[in-house]
Design an enzyme around this catalytic site. Sequence first.
Site, PDB file in Angstrom:
ATOM      1  N   ARG A  53      29.661  14.306-116.141  1.00 10.06           N
ATOM      2  CA  ARG A  53      28.625  14.674-115.168  1.00 10.06           C
ATOM      3  C   ARG A  53      28.390  16.179-115.150  1.00 10.06           C
ATOM      4  O   ARG A  53      27.244  16.628-115.157  1.00 10.06           O
ATOM      5  CB  ARG A  53      28.993  14.189-113.763  1.00 10.06           C
ATOM      6  CG  ARG A  53      28.928  12.679-113.602  1.00 10.06           C
ATOM      7  CD  ARG A  53      29.384  12.248-112.238  1.00 10.06           C
ATOM      8  NE  ARG A  53      30.761  12.699-112.038  1.00 10.06           N
ATOM      9  CZ  ARG A  53      31.342  12.823-110.860  1.00 10.06           C
ATOM     10  NH1 ARG A  53      30.677  12.552-109.748  1.00 10.06           N
ATOM     11  NH2 ARG A  53      32.588  13.216-110.747  1.00 10.06           N
ATOM     12  N   ASN A 107      28.475   8.927-111.330  1.00  4.41           N
ATOM     13  CA  ASN A 107      29.327   7.867-111.842  1.00  4.41           C
ATOM     14  C   ASN A 107      29.001   6.571-111.115  1.00  4.41           C
ATOM     15  O   ASN A 107      28.670   6.592-109.920  1.00  4.41           O
ATOM     16  CB  ASN A 107      30.808   8.187-111.610  1.00  4.41           C
ATOM     17  CG  ASN A 107      31.340   9.229-112.563  1.00  4.41           C
ATOM     18  OD1 ASN A 107      30.755   9.520-113.601  1.00  4.41           O
ATOM     19  ND2 ASN A 107      32.477   9.809-112.218  1.00  4.41           N
TER      20      ASN A 107
END
Length: 91
Positions: free
Chosen positions: A20, A38
Amino acid sequence: MARICKHGYVSGRVQGVSFRQATAEQAERLDLDGWVRNLVDGRVEVLFEGDEAAVTELASWLEQGPPAAEVNALELQDQALQGVAGFIVRR
């Protein structure tokens, strides 16, 4: 140049490998707007929009991800522009 938007999912070893954060860094470098997060099933979900060339470049980068990641699949679809500003990592 036209602005476009993509939304999709990255599968593989993509959690716990700074995916990320690395995605956000790439998006910011490319001046893209959107978000990454996520999912509970182990995938990463991403939405990004901006100049077509920059969107295409991030899409290519997502096929590999950061060095510790192992991307098995990338599913991206065109999406209507969302009008988001900046790029954030969602929790």
